[in-house]
Write a protein that holds these residues in place. Structure first.
Motif, mmCIF file in Angstrom:
data_model
loop_
_atom_site.group_PDB
_atom_site.id
_atom_site.type_symbol
_atom_site.label_atom_id
_atom_site.label_comp_id
_atom_site.label_asym_id
_atom_site.label_seq_id
_atom_site.Cartn_x
_atom_site.Cartn_y
_atom_site.Cartn_z
ATOM 1 N N ASP A 152 42.408 40.341 47.755
ATOM 2 C CA ASP A 152 43.661 40.666 48.421
ATOM 3 C C ASP A 152 44.383 41.799 47.709
ATOM 4 O O ASP A 152 44.107 42.106 46.540
ATOM 5 N N GLU A 153 45.314 42.404 48.402
ATOM 6 C CA GLU A 153 46.165 43.434 47.809
ATOM 7 C C GLU A 153 46.899 42.878 46.597
ATOM 8 O O GLU A 153 47.356 41.728 46.607
ATOM 9 N N ASN A 154 46.959 43.655 45.534
ATOM 10 C CA ASN A 154 47.622 43.312 44.269
ATOM 11 C C ASN A 154 46.868 42.277 43.438
ATOM 12 O O ASN A 154 47.360 41.849 42.386
ATOM 13 N N GLU A 155 45.691 41.885 43.868
ATOM 14 C CA GLU A 155 44.892 40.944 43.075
ATOM 15 C C GLU A 155 44.291 41.660 41.867
ATOM 16 O O GLU A 155 43.775 42.773 41.975
ATOM 17 N N VAL A 156 44.349 41.020 40.713
ATOM 18 C CA VAL A 156 43.746 41.559 39.500
ATOM 19 C C VAL A 156 42.271 41.156 39.476
ATOM 20 O O VAL A 156 41.940 39.964 39.434
ATOM 21 N N THR B 27 43.252 46.578 39.393
ATOM 22 C CA THR B 27 44.075 45.846 40.355
ATOM 23 C C THR B 27 43.874 46.415 41.747
ATOM 24 O O THR B 27 43.815 47.638 41.926
ATOM 25 N N ALA B 28 43.781 45.544 42.731
ATOM 26 C CA ALA B 28 43.543 45.973 44.109
ATOM 27 C C ALA B 28 44.786 46.623 44.712
ATOM 28 O O ALA B 28 45.889 46.076 44.612
ATOM 29 N N VAL C 260 40.994 50.213 44.623
ATOM 30 C CA VAL C 260 41.538 49.603 43.412
ATOM 31 C C VAL C 260 42.087 50.690 42.494
ATOM 32 O O VAL C 260 41.735 51.869 42.626
ATOM 33 N N ARG C 261 42.936 50.270 41.565
ATOM 34 C CA ARG C 261 43.498 51.203 40.578
ATOM 35 C C ARG C 261 43.096 50.745 39.179
ATOM 36 O O ARG C 261 43.148 49.549 38.866
#
Length: 230
Positions: free
Chosen positions: A32-36, A94-95, A55-56
């Motif tokens: 999911d978005e913001n998942e590490v 992180t996503a 991802v970043r």
């Protein structure tokens, strides 16, 4: 030779190797978005291959400040360093969006690489490319002021603008705080530099993009700054 999902991963596309024996030893999962996906000093050694999503990658200084190293999209992979040397993770991943990833255990990754000279060569070239990119950024941080580091980062993020010869574009337009984290400064400093560049006619915002009107000037200024420091 392979018709399973591993064969859809660009890094593994090589007709000489049968990936079928490795299929059941890997697993696919959605995120999911913001998942590490990976965090600093994690002891895991899996390699993550992005099928979809973005991802970043972040690094953290001793003072706790986070520096953005870059983003990755579908087709890219990360985690190979821990798979190679067994050392804890050196970055956070992180996503930015929802997506899907193939998780390949370190021993499977190594077996596939050792089984194919073409895949091993692909890995060597990729690692060499990443080292060269990091060396370039290290040099920029050591020699350039924030203005010229910003010029370099915008040029690096941009691509040629279709139908506009000589112009480049960054899509979507980067947030100022993200650029600040990339080049090691404050958001307010980036905002100030954008105002100056817009006043000089070097950049412009259109719907959904940041346009570099005169990338040649930005390149020349960076080259001149490096010559002066050299």
């Amino acid at each position: 030779m392979s018709s399973g999902r591993l064969a859809t991963i660009p890094f593994f596309k090589e007709p000489e190797i049968d990936l079928t024996p490795y299929e059941t030893r890997c697993h696919w999962r959605r995120f999911d978005e913001n998942e590490v996906l990976v965090d600093y000093d994690d002891i895991s050694t899996d390699v993550y291959f992005l099928a979809t999503g973005e991802v970043r990658i972040l690094n953290r200084t001793q003072s706790g400040k986070e520096v953005i190293l870059g983003e990755m999209r579908g087709g890219a992979f990360f985690g190979e360093l821990s798979a190679i040397d067994g050392v804890g993770r050196s970055a956070n991943v992180t996503a930015l969006t929802r997506g899907e990833v193939c998780v390949v255990p370190a021993n499977v990754f190594r077996q596939i690489v050792f089984a194919s000279e073409a895949i091993a060569d692909r890995l060597f070239r990729l690692l060499a490319k990443r080292v060269r990119e990091l060396n370039t950024r290290l040099m920029e941080h050591a020699l350039l002021d924030l203005r010229h580091r910003l010029y370099s980062e915008l040029l690096r993020l941009s691509v040629p603008r279709a139908g506009h010869d000589g112009e480049r574009v960054v899509t979507p337009p980067p947030y100022h705080h993200v650029l600040a984290a990339r080049i090691g400064c404050r958001r307010e400093q980036v905002t100030r530099e954008f105002t100056v560049m817009a006043g000089e006619g070097l950049i412009d915002r259109t719907r959904g993009a940041l346009v570099l009107r005169r990338p040649d000037i930005l390149e020349a200024r960076v080259a001149e700054a490096l010559r002066e420091d050299g």
